[in-house]
Design an enzyme around this catalytic site. Sequence first.
Site, short mmCIF file in Angstrom:
data_model
loop_
_atom_site.label_atom_id
_atom_site.label_comp_id
_atom_site.label_asym_id
_atom_site.label_seq_id
_atom_site.Cartn_x
_atom_site.Cartn_y
_atom_site.Cartn_z
N ASP A 132 -3.20 -3.96 12.88
CA ASP A 132 -3.24 -2.97 11.58
C ASP A 132 -3.37 -1.44 12.10
O ASP A 132 -2.59 -0.66 11.65
CB ASP A 132 -4.38 -3.43 10.55
N GLU A 162 -8.39 -5.32 -0.82
CA GLU A 162 -8.88 -4.02 -0.88
C GLU A 162 -7.90 -3.07 -1.96
O GLU A 162 -8.40 -2.37 -2.45
CB GLU A 162 -8.76 -3.42 0.37
N ASP A 163 -6.49 -3.26 -1.86
CA ASP A 163 -5.64 -2.29 -2.45
C ASP A 163 -4.97 -2.82 -3.66
O ASP A 163 -4.22 -2.14 -4.29
CB ASP A 163 -4.54 -1.88 -1.67
#
Length: 512
Positions: free
Chosen positions: A137, A75-76
Amino acid sequence: MVTATEIIGHLNNPTEADKKIIEKAYQMAERAHEGHKRYSGDPYMSHVASVALRLADMGMGPRTITAGLLHDTIEDTEVTDEQIREEFGDEILFLVEGVTKLSSVRYYGTDRHNESLRKLFVATSQDIRVLIIKLVDRLHNMQTLQYVSEEKQLRIARETLEIYVPVAHRLGMGRIRKELEDLAFPYVYPEEYERVQETIRRVVGKADEVLEKERKSLQKELADAGLRDFQTSYRVKGMYSLYHKLKRKEWNLDLIYDLLALRVVVPNVEECYRALGIIHKIWRPLPGRMKDYIAFPKPNGYQSIHTTVTTPAENILEVQIRTQTMHHEAEYGVASHLIYKSKDTDLAGGSWFSKMAPSLFRPFIWREQKRQETEISKDTPHREKIPAWISQIGEMYTHEKSSSQEFVDDMRTDFFHDRIFVFTPNGDVVDLPRGASPIDFAYAIHSEIGDKMSGAKVNQKLVSLDSELHNGDIVEIETRKGAKPTQKWLDGAKTSLAKRRIRSALERAAEA
Ligand code: MN
């Protein structure tokens, strides 16, 4: 910052391959997140390392920990799914992608569809390990929530209470649930939080002291009575669950008997009852307060004996008696069954997970593992008997009129397999059968909208009315005054509601 060595230090007898895969993932994550910072100013790596450490601490296996380290890479960062597949294989990629997908499940601030959102959340995860990583998370994000903007704090904290907490609860993960609740509570209900604090101020200051003293005297009494193998500990009730109880008891703290609790952990069930006998002999029990959740487990599988007593020092305490296994299950729930130690896991036999919810735990995962480097310890369920609480869970709920009934039914059927969850532009969730189109969506919202539909946008792109919708799509329907259903819509509709409405509109048009 948590190091790879520390994480590995939490594994039980790791193999060389276990250590290697964790080190490799750690290095990849470190490179990928290089230069990225958290809102706190900490390097981004500190977040994923904390998540991995917590997973290791919970007893999760090397594969789950590896995925925990990589959970934010796709994602990042620049890391691609191909790279993860090449370096770590399909199973790790599946877990990382699962966690990534869950970030699209967002709480939009309306209470109306929380149950649907929870279902979407669970359905999207597809593997229980994905849910566990996501919960951990979120826990770390909650622990560092003070650094983000106020607006974001509120959204994330509410989402935590509405989605993550109930999911943790259903999975029997008591410890993480309590932590999430108490972290979110002051953000979501600041005034109520203050009121709870004020209400308990007179006891909470000395609670630890009182409890430690009573714990020591219980320890001595049990030993004197001849109990040999046992541990004692204590806990103060979580603020958020205390808040709910206070509301029910008109804010009268004297009516809350489990604010302070001692725990006795013994090796087996017989010893539980023996400890209960000793405790009732030395400390006066309050009548009608004894609850035997060993003989009658709670719907989420929780087992313990609870009793409320008055101690010689005139303290009213709850005593919770349980076995080591029950204790572990109460703290970690479903996660406590993910035993990665077994090298001889018979994957062909299928696990109780797959029996519990076939659509959630795709069989290919098990097969995939056979092809993996066999020396990495498995962290999928040990082939063991289905825990009683899982097989009983359905029966238990049939005696409860809670909305959880629905959830459990869904867990037991192929519900997730057959349904998708899509959003209106306002964030409301619409629950449709798999294969449904914007036509079904429009009629599910309102028959007028269906009848006047002229176009549809999915995730802000124009699509044809009969295109297939997918989980998490945001669907927008355009209407026009003169628009009318056509025969073609009938083929594009999946729900009987839409078909019925289209047919009657077509009939009306033919008559006119
Ligand atoms: Mn994260």
